[in-house]
Design an enzyme around this catalytic site. Structure first.
Site, PDB file in Angstrom:
ATOM      1  CD  GLU A  55      -3.057  -0.809   0.087  1.00 26.31           C
ATOM      2  OE1 GLU A  55      -2.667  -0.851  -1.149  1.00 26.31           O
ATOM      3  OE2 GLU A  55      -4.283  -0.415   0.508  1.00 26.31           O
ATOM      4  CB  THR A  72      -5.007   5.980  -3.201  1.00 21.78           C
ATOM      5  OG1 THR A  72      -6.069   5.295  -3.745  1.00 21.78           O
ATOM      6  CG2 THR A  72      -5.140   6.204  -1.630  1.00 21.78           C
TER       7      THR A  72
HETATM    8  N1  HSE Z   1      -8.186   4.973   3.924  1.00 20.17           N
HETATM    9  C1  HSE Z   1      -7.593   5.099   2.510  1.00 20.17           C
HETATM   10  C2  HSE Z   1      -8.057   6.444   2.021  1.00 20.17           C
HETATM   11  C3  HSE Z   1      -8.082   3.814   1.841  1.00 20.17           C
HETATM   12  O1  HSE Z   1      -9.215   6.781   2.061  1.00 20.17           O
HETATM   13  O2  HSE Z   1      -7.142   7.150   1.439  1.00 20.17           O
HETATM   14  C4  HSE Z   1      -7.742   4.026   0.312  1.00 20.17           C
HETATM   15  O3  HSE Z   1      -8.142   2.941  -0.625  1.00 20.17           O
END
Ligand code: HSE
Length: 311
Positions: A130, A183
């Site tokens: 990630e 993201t």
């Molecule tokens: N919690 C993370 C965000 C998840 O919202 O940026 C990304 O998939």
């Protein structure tokens, strides 16, 4: 040929509205598939990636990074891993595409090496994937992918993850608009400070959502699915977001919001029939927008990554 494992690694919904970076849930579908075999050569070798244009360099691939991390922590390991990945979850969709590959890979490796690591340790390895994908090692996708059901990250330092109760009849409907939201960018636009009034409302909802899951109180779950901090900022990137939310709730959805960092939008409902009605509502709204999209219907996946031995 050496025995291998075939993995199914589920899509996940991170944040679940009010729980930014701490709550997530796993879906039954879609999911990535991975074939993993031990190799006499040390290191990680990604032979093929089907369905997406991603790097096969293990240092630039989320599954590769997670697996290298795994192997590094295995004492006296003189073997490596051969990998083939079938991407069924489109990268950048907001339903945990990178998390699925990283989570599936480390669970598969753990099976091949006789299960030396606990689920939390596997989450830690997968989180490095990630970090590569989004610049932040968040766990709210990889934890539910590995552990199944709903999970809560109580703390990142030290890592403390709790598997929550999943109500029997909870279904998710997910609309994936085929636009790209990175993201990393969806995180950059967030404010670094939170107003006290918003924080109070938000942690009230997080606590109530957890209580609602345990009590199987669908009305309480419904009242808790509001995000006062992240959604107001990110939702402007998603076509017809407010209309989707209002119309789906009017059609019987308990509530929902942005799935992870988007662009997917999710709605939770009690039972499959409601989930179907919500899917057709979403379909009607998006059919007129001229944006390509896909809709998924799924119960909550309680098991997480699934696997079987293959020859
Ligand atoms: N919690 C993370 C965000 C998840 O919202 O940026 C990304 O998939």
């Amino acid at each position: 040929m050496k025995k291998g494992v075939k993995i199914f690694a589920p899509a996940t919904i991170a944040n679940v509205s009010c729980g930014f970076d701490v709550i997530g849930l796993a879906l039954e579908e879609p999911g990535d598939e991975i074939i993993l075999r031990k190799s006499q050569r040390m290191g990680v070798y990604i032979h093929k990636i089907h369905g997406a244009d991603l790097s096969r360099d293990p240092d630039l691939n989320v599954a590769g990074v997670a697996l290298k991390n795994f192997l590094r922590q295995l004492p006296n390991c003189k073997e490596g891993l051969e990998v083939e990945i079938f991407k069924n979850i489109q990268p950048g969709s907001g339903i945990g595409s990178s998390a699925a590959s990283a989570a599936g890979a480390v669970v598969g490796a753990n099976v091949l090496f006789g299960e030396p690591f606990t689920p939390i340790e596997l989450v830690r390895f997968a989180m490095e994937g990630e970090r590569l994908a989004s610049g932040s090692a968040h766990a709210d996708n990889v934890a539910p992918a590995i552990m199944g059901g709903f999970t809560l990250v109580r703390s990142y330092l030290p890592l403390d993850i709790i598997a929550l109760h999943t109500p029997e009849e909870l279904w998710a409907t997910v609309l994936h608009p085929k636009i790209e939201i990175k993201t990393s960018e969806a995180r950059e636009i967030l404010k670094k400070k939170v107003l006290m009034n918003d924080a109070i409302r938000q942690w009230g909802n997080v606590g109530a959502l957890v209580a609602g899951l345990y009590l199987e109180d669908y009305s309480l779950i419904s009242r808790s699915l509001e995000d006062f901090i992240v959604e107001p900022i990110r939702s402007i990137l998603i076509p017809a977001f407010q209309e989707l939310k209002i119309e789906c709730k009017a059609s019987g959805a308990l509530g929902g919001g942005i799935s992870g960092s988007g662009p997917s939008v999710f709605m939770l409902s009690k039972g499959k029939e409601k989930a179907r009605i919500i899917a057709s509502r979403m379909d009607k709204i998006y059919a007129k927008l001229g944006v390509d999209y896909k809709i998924y219907l799924s119960p909550v996946n309680r098991q997480g990554v699934k696997w079987e031995f293959i020859n």
